[in-house]
Design an enzyme around this catalytic site. Structure first.
Site, PDB file in Angstrom:
ATOM      1  N   GLU A 190      -3.048  -4.895  -3.011  1.00  0.00           N
ATOM      2  CA  GLU A 190      -3.581  -5.800  -4.036  1.00  0.00           C
ATOM      3  C   GLU A 190      -3.641  -5.104  -5.392  1.00  0.00           C
ATOM      4  O   GLU A 190      -3.377  -5.700  -6.432  1.00  0.00           O
ATOM      5  CB  GLU A 190      -4.995  -6.266  -3.660  1.00  0.00           C
ATOM      6  CG  GLU A 190      -5.117  -6.974  -2.324  1.00  0.00           C
ATOM      7  CD  GLU A 190      -5.398  -6.033  -1.158  1.00  0.00           C
ATOM      8  OE1 GLU A 190      -4.797  -4.945  -1.087  1.00  0.00           O
ATOM      9  OE2 GLU A 190      -6.212  -6.389  -0.301  1.00  0.00           O
ATOM     10  N   ASN A 248       0.832  -1.205   0.000  1.00  0.00           N
ATOM     11  CA  ASN A 248       0.000   0.000   0.000  1.00  0.00           C
ATOM     12  C   ASN A 248       0.866   1.253   0.000  1.00  0.00           C
ATOM     13  O   ASN A 248       1.971   1.277   0.572  1.00  0.00           O
ATOM     14  CB  ASN A 248      -1.027  -0.007   1.136  1.00  0.00           C
ATOM     15  CG  ASN A 248      -0.424  -0.142   2.515  1.00  0.00           C
ATOM     16  OD1 ASN A 248       0.647  -0.712   2.688  1.00  0.00           O
ATOM     17  ND2 ASN A 248      -1.121   0.381   3.504  1.00  0.00           N
TER      18      ASN A 248
HETATM   19  N1  THU Z   1      -5.370  -1.489   2.475  1.00  0.00           N
HETATM   20  C1  THU Z   1      -4.865  -2.292   1.496  1.00  0.00           C
HETATM   21  O1  THU Z   1      -3.722  -2.097   1.032  1.00  0.00           O
HETATM   22  N2  THU Z   1      -5.636  -3.310   1.038  1.00  0.00           N
HETATM   23  C2  THU Z   1      -6.918  -3.542   1.440  1.00  0.00           C
HETATM   24  O2  THU Z   1      -7.637  -4.319   0.813  1.00  0.00           O
HETATM   25  C3  THU Z   1      -7.413  -2.881   2.673  1.00  0.00           C
HETATM   26  C4  THU Z   1      -6.690  -1.641   3.052  1.00  0.00           C
HETATM   27  C5  THU Z   1      -4.557  -0.354   2.936  1.00  0.00           C
HETATM   28  C6  THU Z   1      -5.107   0.994   2.523  1.00  0.00           C
HETATM   29  C7  THU Z   1      -4.554   1.891   3.583  1.00  0.00           C
HETATM   30  O3  THU Z   1      -3.255   2.312   3.176  1.00  0.00           O
HETATM   31  C8  THU Z   1      -4.421   1.014   4.815  1.00  0.00           C
HETATM   32  O4  THU Z   1      -4.502  -0.332   4.351  1.00  0.00           O
HETATM   33  C9  THU Z   1      -5.515   1.258   5.855  1.00  0.00           C
HETATM   34  O5  THU Z   1      -6.779   1.145   5.277  1.00  0.00           O
HETATM   35 ZN    ZN Z   2      -8.372  -2.738  -1.056  1.00  0.00          ZN
END
Ligand code: THU
Ligand code: ZN
Length: 155
Positions: free
Chosen positions: A72, A59
């Protein structure tokens, strides 16, 4: 009647296949690259394509609080950038104190674009030291039943 089996299977790391273990390890080491300055919630992902190549994602947040790339999404974008076409499996690694962490709705929709209801989803929950606490296996068809997809369009 159409039914979708609800599967969320708890599985030991050692019981995963060799490629599944590689996917999990790649998701865990991709998490180290996460840029999660605002939420402090690091996520790593690893996407398996039709040629058994693995594509990494983490992320990436932004000071505006809205322009966030989910782990993802980046893994899938990297899969497409490489010239691969199909998402056969994806592993996600994060550390949550609550329940079985699963991909968000946006990511499920993006998985639908390049995967199928059989696309395997491996969720890895880590402890505070980054070691594997729990592993869960499920399928995209279970996480996003009755999905809107390209087949839904009229063209
Ligand atoms: N996040 C993801 O990378 N994938 C997901 O499916 C859920 C949330 C990240 C987004 C944000 O940077 C952090 O987790 C908190 O929501
Ligand atoms: Zn997501």
């Amino acid at each position: 009647m159409i039914t979708t089996e609800l599967i969320m299977e708890s599985i030991k790391y050692g019981d995963l296949s060799e490629i599944e273990q590689k996917l999990v390890e790649t998701a865990i080491n991709s998490r180290a690259q996460a840029y999660a300055n605002y939420s402090k919630f690091k996520v790593g992902a690893a996407a398996l394509d039709e040629n058994k190549n693995i594509h990494r994602g983490c992320n990436i947040e932004s000071a505006d609080y809205t322009l966030t790339t989910h782990a993802e999404m980046l893994a899938i974008d990297n899969l497409i950038l490489s010239g691969a076409k199909t998402l056969n499996a994806i592993a996600i690694a994060l550390s949550s104190e609550h329940g079985n962490p699963t991909p968000c709705g946006l990511c499920r929709q993006k998985m639908t674009e390049f995967g199928s209801e059989k696309t395997q989803i491996i969720c890895v929950n880590l402890n505070e030291r980054g070691e594997i606490k729990d592993v869960f296996k499920t399928y995209l068809g279970a996480l996003l039943p009755f999905a809107f997809s390209k087949e839904s369009l009229n063209s």
